[in-house]
Design a protein around this motif. Structure first.
Motif: not given
Length: 303
Positions: A140-141, A146-148, A175-178, A241-247
């Motif tokens: 829960v914690s 935050p994602v950022q 998945t990890g953040f959901g 997330v897609a802007l950071v982790f995708t090519k």
């Protein structure tokens, strides 16, 4: 005088007493709960849909018509409507490939969160193991993280293990953040299942997996459907997330459309239908599971 005294001594009717005890706001809301409020809500809903309608109409107009006049002129000139922009969209390899990448990211990320969150929620609700409450508090914690904050550390980690720029890396991140929200939601929902029902199933010889599949999952269907809709919408509409982790070869539709704006500012004949397609798919998913979503929300509110 006798009649007057008798009338004065009579107790007030129960309905009058109830109305007198009701707050002023409740009485006003009760009087306005008829047709006037419904008309107002319909008007608000129509205004809320204006941007969507404008995007749809713009996607059905030629670029020269869009540059010459506003989208509302189509109601006086319906001959402007054409599917040329959608044909051009299907011929754009970057957009169609990014749309397929969005499906490849969203579906696994949603399925993983629902499956793992359901199993973990059941374990935290009905299985006994050391430190169960402390583990649940730790999960829960994670909701407050935050994602950022995690973007740069996880990007460095993915770069070291070869997952940066891949679709699988984006799926793992979502998945990890959901999962924290999924575990929190489903654990609270599963904990409200009557204990007698589970004990009766155990007496019939059901193991934990069979109990989970045959009893818990059907009863938790509304909550699981609500979670699936939330996760699907969040992942499908994600851009950060897609802007950071995708090519370039793994970008979803949100990043691809942003790239089109940056490279071709006047490419409206591709941007308008692409944005509408990107928006209408999650809307279709939401309306397809609307009944389960409402049932899950109402069940959570009652419990």
């Amino acid at each position: 005088m006798t009649a007057t005294a008798g009338s004065v001594g009579k107790p007030a009717p129960a309905a009058t007493v109830v109305r007198a005890r009701q707050p002023l706001g409740s009485r006003i809301a009760g009087k306005l709960g008829g047709g006037l409020v419904r008309v107002f809500l319909i008007v608000v809903g129509l205004f809320w849909l204006v941007p969507t309608i404008g995007l749809l109409v713009s996607s059905l107009r030629a670029p020269e018509d869009m540059s010459a006049s506003g989208w509302w002129t189509v109601f006086s000139k319906p001959s402007q409507l054409t599917f040329h922009s959608y044909r051009k969209l299907l011929e754009n390899g970057d957009i169609t490939h990014s749309l397929w990448n969005t499906v490849l990211i969203t579906v696994p990320a949603t399925v993983l969160v629902v499956v793992v969150g359901s199993l973990a929620g059941y374990a935290f609700a009905w299985m006994e193991f050391p430190g169960r409450d402390w583990w649940f508090l730790g999960v829960v914690s994670l909701l407050v993280v935050p994602v950022q904050v995690a973007l740069i550390p996880i990007a460095e980690l993915f770069g070291r293990i070869g997952l940066f720029g891949t679709i699988f890396g984006v799926i793992l991140f979502h998945t990890g953040f959901g999962l924290p929200f999924a575990v929190f939601l489903l654990r609270n929902f599963f904990a409200e299942i009557p204990r007698e029902l589970l004990e009766a199933a155990r007496l019939d010889g059901a193991g934990e997996l069979r109990l989970f599949a045959r009893v818990v999952m059907p009863l938790g269907g509304p909550a699981i459907a609500s979670l699936g809709i939330f996760q699907f919408l969040w992942v499908w509409n994600d851009m950060l997330v897609a802007l950071v982790f995708t090519k370039s070869g793994t970008q979803p539709i949100t990043v691809a459309l942003q790239t089109q704006v940056r490279q071709f500012g006047n490419n409206i004949d591709v941007l308008a239908p692409g944005a509408f397609v990107s928006m209408v798919i999650p809307l279709a998913v939401f309306f397809a599971f609307q009944r389960q979503f409402v049932s899950g929300v109402m069940a959570g509110a009652v419990k």
